[in-house]
Design an enzyme around this catalytic site. Structure first.
Site, PDB file in Angstrom:
ATOM      1  CG  ASP A   9      -1.779   1.275   1.378  1.00  7.84           C
ATOM      2  OD1 ASP A   9      -1.728   2.255   0.593  1.00  7.84           O
ATOM      3  OD2 ASP A   9      -2.476   1.281   2.384  1.00  7.84           O
ATOM      4  CE  LYS A  70      -1.721   7.108  -3.439  1.00 10.96           C
ATOM      5  NZ  LYS A  70      -1.948   5.965  -2.530  1.00 10.96           N
ATOM      6  CD  GLU A 147      -5.097   3.352  -2.212  1.00  7.64           C
ATOM      7  OE1 GLU A 147      -5.634   4.242  -1.874  1.00  7.64           O
ATOM      8  OE2 GLU A 147      -3.809   3.785  -2.707  1.00  7.64           O
ATOM      9  CG  ASP A 169      -9.449   4.222   0.972  1.00  8.67           C
ATOM     10  OD1 ASP A 169      -9.081   4.770   1.803  1.00  8.67           O
ATOM     11  OD2 ASP A 169      -8.858   3.401   0.088  1.00  8.67           O
TER      12      ASP A 169
HETATM   13  N1  LIG Z   1      -7.053   9.713  14.755  1.00 14.71           N
HETATM   14  C1  LIG Z   1      -7.162  10.341  13.625  1.00 14.71           C
HETATM   15  N2  LIG Z   1      -7.864  11.115  13.421  1.00 14.71           N
HETATM   16  C2  LIG Z   1      -8.054  11.986  12.101  1.00 14.71           C
HETATM   17  N3  LIG Z   1      -7.257  11.566  11.037  1.00 14.71           N
HETATM   18  C3  LIG Z   1      -6.302  10.814  11.370  1.00 14.71           C
HETATM   19  C4  LIG Z   1      -6.045  10.128  12.543  1.00 14.71           C
HETATM   20  N4  LIG Z   1      -5.086   8.932  12.562  1.00 14.71           N
HETATM   21  C5  LIG Z   1      -4.510   9.237  11.140  1.00 14.71           C
HETATM   22  N5  LIG Z   1      -5.179  10.179  10.606  1.00 14.71           N
HETATM   23  C6  LIG Z   1      -5.079  10.633   9.050  1.00 14.71           C
HETATM   24  O1  LIG Z   1      -5.111   9.651   8.231  1.00 14.71           O
HETATM   25  C7  LIG Z   1      -4.320   9.943   7.044  1.00 14.71           C
HETATM   26  C8  LIG Z   1      -3.421   8.666   6.901  1.00 14.71           C
HETATM   27  O2  LIG Z   1      -4.176   7.564   6.628  1.00 14.71           O
HETATM   28  P1  LIG Z   1      -3.707   6.548   5.568  1.00 14.71           P
HETATM   29  O3  LIG Z   1      -2.430   6.068   6.325  1.00 14.71           O
HETATM   30  O4  LIG Z   1      -4.902   5.309   5.516  1.00 14.71           O
HETATM   31  O5  LIG Z   1      -3.420   7.318   4.419  1.00 14.71           O
HETATM   32  P2  LIG Z   1      -2.478   6.866   3.306  1.00 14.71           P
HETATM   33  O6  LIG Z   1      -2.734   5.394   2.925  1.00 14.71           O
HETATM   34  O7  LIG Z   1      -1.279   7.328   3.371  1.00 14.71           O
HETATM   35  O8  LIG Z   1      -3.255   8.013   2.208  1.00 14.71           O
HETATM   36  P3  LIG Z   1      -3.950   7.578   0.517  1.00 14.71           P
HETATM   37  O9  LIG Z   1      -4.716   6.246   0.783  1.00 14.71           O
HETATM   38  O10 LIG Z   1      -4.693   8.768   0.401  1.00 14.71           O
HETATM   39  O11 LIG Z   1      -2.760   7.541  -0.181  1.00 14.71           O
HETATM   40  C9  LIG Z   1      -3.603  11.117   7.409  1.00 14.71           C
HETATM   41  O12 LIG Z   1      -4.174  12.268   6.761  1.00 14.71           O
HETATM   42  C10 LIG Z   1      -3.403  11.166   8.996  1.00 14.71           C
HETATM   43  O13 LIG Z   1      -3.537  12.443   9.642  1.00 14.71           O
END
Ligand SMILES: Nc1ncnc2c1ncn2[C@@H]1O[C@H](COP(=O)(O)OP(=O)(O)OP(=O)(O)O)[C@@H](O)[C@H]1O
Lengths: 587, 112
Positions: A9, A70, A147, A169
């Site tokens: 991922d 990204k 995803e 998502d």
């Molecule tokens: N407790 C929380 N409350 C609000 N937002 C949160 C919390 N924990 C994580 N996030 C947010 O979730 C996001 C990261 O999520 P995730 O790792 O699923 O995304 P990613 O896979 O990096 O992104 P994408 O799928 O868009 O490429 C960040 O913006 C982070 O600030």
């Protein structure tokens, strides 16, 4: 025969890697960490940093650190990292290489193949760029899957009852929503919609803007020009956002943020969840608009959905759950970690391709309509760029469709074809995916028929070919978006460049940092004091010699690690040393 | 050339749910990774007969998916709209097929 293929991922904020072993999905860790922050940096010695260490350095050296790359994938652009220009594909490749190493260390064997997930709503260009990033990283991307689809696979893994699921998502940078039907061992995506530039990063940005406004109003100072202050504001905004997921209020305190007219500026403000939720309301509205489009695409209403699956870190935002509950009347699922389930689904798909017995077949769709333009009628008038859709959105992949066109004048030997992505009847309002030229046509009267074939493969990548009907003359190309695409020579060069960067890099999880808690809940006075000290030290960076700065950074790092590990005792010595340096600098 | 009914191995009178089950079974046995041509064939067959509307459309215009060239020749050979008989017309109205299906297929030249 089973072949080792990893599932990745590659996220905007976080990335993960997983495999299936003996029928079990395992997210691989790096010294206890399953989540690799998608940050890339260069340290003082020109060495490359990926993940947590790059994320930490971002505070001190934003100009040497890249985040959220990204968001730029598929664009013809470069980012600057310590004075060198890199393409988004190269930066992503650095993250992928790191994940590959994590997998190799953890599994004790070489890895050369991967399934990589992409947002369902990623365009052809963004998918192509992701594939290129894999190639630069030395990974053969055997498949890219969407995803939300991966998440559905991860959830489906252990169950078999027929169900209609809605996958919501919301990650760091992208939003996807898919309607998925699971029945008889077939995971079938019925429709997908989304937004490639909507996610937690935008929520952060709203808070950042709010803080900048606050500083402007309170101190008349514009902090946006000061990159170090900005890095701290960015971090503070994200922390406030996390707090607001658990509490109705968040305090934001950044002392000695910067200097203004010779006096220090402290940031101190309280943000309530209510005010915050107003700030992001339009973002949430946008996700629900997309959700309704996806339902419509599947010819369903909310009442037809049996379960909701929440994916992505941003779904922890409380108002999202509330609104979903309002809309659907039941609680969404969240048994699997929303940040890990995409990598888990990627691993399941990888195991299926690698020949491991997994009893599921995946059927996915394209969220986009692709077509070309021709002279035709638009609003009752002749218009040269009437859109001619060829592949319709929500068609099952892979798909191949043809349409016929005729030359418009006698002796026409060349036809230029533009491929668009979108649904607007005026082709020019859609996104141009690529252009190509059919040459060497017969010297005949107008009306020479050309068959245009569009094909979307299982990765969602578009291939275009054209044929002159009379002669069978064939022209085939994959959509070329000039510079955002890598020619194979350029790919090799990029690969060498990234490999050599890694030459000096530590491999394996040698830097085992203590487990970081989501939020430091401890507010021991020693920790508070240490944090203030760090803030103070950082505010002095601009005025100190390189040598002093070096020492300070080392101490800050030690302190940060102690804070994370809640090691109060360990704080004493470095705190004293840092205080000494500050005292000496200020006197 | 096999008909969609033959591809999915259902009888001509099969209803939506029989077709759906047959389709899922076919997909299960022919995943897209294994043989893409076969998979595409199953998808196309399902698209053309999965519900009442598409079955009517298939009955009326099945050349369209099966014989692209014949359709082209027809489109270029005559300026007349496609002819359908009275029963077909009634079926079509009942099925609520969009008006566009009734128009002759016009092929506009690509701008250069
Ligand atoms: N407790 C929380 N409350 C609000 N937002 C949160 C919390 N924990 C994580 N996030 C947010 O979730 C996001 C990261 O999520 P995730 O790792 O699923 O995304 P990613 O896979 O990096 O992104 P994408 O799928 O868009 O490429 C960040 O913006 C982070 O600030």
């Amino acid at each position: 025969m089973n072949e080792l293929i990893i599932g990745i991922d590659l996220g905007t904020t976080n990335s993960e890697v997983a495999v299936v072993e003996q029928g079990q999905v395992r997210v691989l860790d790096d010294g206890g960490r399953k989540i690799l922050p998608s940050f890339v940096g260069i340290d003082d010695n020109g060495e490359i940093l990926v993940g947590e260490r790059a994320r930490n350095q971002y505070l001190v050296y934003p100009e040497r650190t890249i985040k959220s790359i990204k968001r730029l994938m598929g664009e013809d652009t470069h980012v600057d990292l310590a004075g060198q220009a890199y393409t988004p594909q190269e930066i992503s490749a650095i993250i992928l290489k790191r994940l590959k190493t994590i997998a190799e260390t953890s599994l004790g064997q070489m890895v050369s193949k991967a399934v990589i997930t992409v947002p369902a709503y990623f365009s052809d260009a963004q998918r192509q760029a992701t594939r290129d990033a894999g190639a630069i990283a030395g990974l053969e991307v055997v498949r890219m899957i969407n995803e939300p689809t991966a998440a559905a696979l991860a959830y489906h893994h252990d169950q078999s009852a027929a169900q209609r699921m809605l996958v919501y998502d919301l990650g760091g940078g992208t939003f996807d929503v898919s309607v998925v039907n699971v029945e008889g061992g077939v995971v079938e995506v019925l429709s997908s919609h989304g937004d490639n530039h909507l996610g937690g990063d935008d929520f952060d940005q709203r808070i950042i803007d709010y803080l900048l406004d606050h500083l402007r109003e309170t101190y008349g100072v514009d902090a946006s020009k000061d990159s170090k202050a900005m890095a701290r504001i960015v971090r503070a905004a994200e922390n406030a956002k996390f707090q607001l997921s658990d509490q109705p209020y968040a305090r934001i305190e950044e002392e000695y943020l910067l200097e203004h007219d010779g006096s220090p500026v402290h940031l101190s403000v309280e943000l309530s969840r209510m005010v915050y939720e107003e700030m992001i309301e339009d973002c949430i509205d946008a996700t629900f608009d997309a959700l309704h489009i996806a339902l419509k695409g599947a010819k369903m209403t909310a009442a037809d959905i049996d379960e909701i699956i929440l994916v992505g870190g941003s779904i922890r935002t409380p108002c999202i759950r509330e609104r979903l509950l309002d809309e659907f009347g039941f609680e969404p699922h969240g048994e699997l970690d929303p940040e890990l389930c995409v990598a888990m689904g990627a691993a399941i798909q990888a195991a299926m391709i690698g020949g491991q017995q997994v009893d599921t077949v995946l059927v996915d769709v394209t969220p986009y309509t692709y077509g070309t333009s021709a002279i035709g009628m638009l609003n009752g008038e002749y218009y040269p760029f009437t859109y001619v859709p060829i592949i319709h959105k929500n068609s099952v992949l892979p798909i191949r469709k043809s349409d016929a066109f005729a030359t418009s004048f006698d002796g026409q030997e060349v036809v230029d074809v533009t491929i668009y992505q979108g649904e607007d009847p005026d082709a020019l309002n859609n996104v141009k995916s690529g252009e190509f030229r059919i040459e060497g046509l017969q010297d005949v009267e107008a009306g020479n028929i050309i068959t245009l074939t569009l094909e979307l493969d299982l990765d969602g990548i578009l291939h275009v070919s054209a044929q002159e009907k009379e002669t069978g003359l064939e022209k085939s190309i994959t959509i070329k978006n000039a510079l955002s695409r890598f020619e194979s020579a350029a790919l090799d060069t990029a690969k060498q460049r990234i490999t050599s960067l890694f030459g000096q890099m530590e491999t394996g999880p040698d830097v085992v940092e203590p487990h970081e808690e989501e939020e430091e809940t401890s507010t021991a006075p020693e920790i508070e004091a240490a944090k203030k000290l760090i803030a103070k030290a950082e505010s002095l960076f601009d005025q100190v010699s390189a040598e002093d700065r070096e020492d300070m950074i080392d101490l800050i790092e030690t302190l940060s690690n102690c804070i994370k590990a809640n090691d109060i005792e360990g704080l004493a010595e470095p705190s004293e040393q840092l205080a000494d340096i500050i005292y000496y600098l200020e006197s | 050339m096999k008909t969609p009914y033959q591809i999915l191995e259902v009888t001509a009178g099969a209803d939506d749910s029989e077709i759906r089950q047959a389709y899922l079974q076919k997909v299960k046995n022919n995943p897209p990774d294994a043989d893409q041509e076969k998979f595409r064939e199953i998808q196309a067959a399902n698209e053309s007969i999965k519900d009442y509307r598409s079955r009517i459309r298939y009955e009326l215009f099945h050349e369209q998916t099966l014989d692209f060239d014949a359709l082209l020749d027809q489109a270029f050979g005559t300026d007349q709209p496609r002819q359908i008989d009275h029963d077909q017309f009634i079926d079509l109205l009942r099925a609520g097929v969009e008006a566009i299906e009734l128009e002759s297929i016009t092929i506009e030249p690509e701008k250069t």
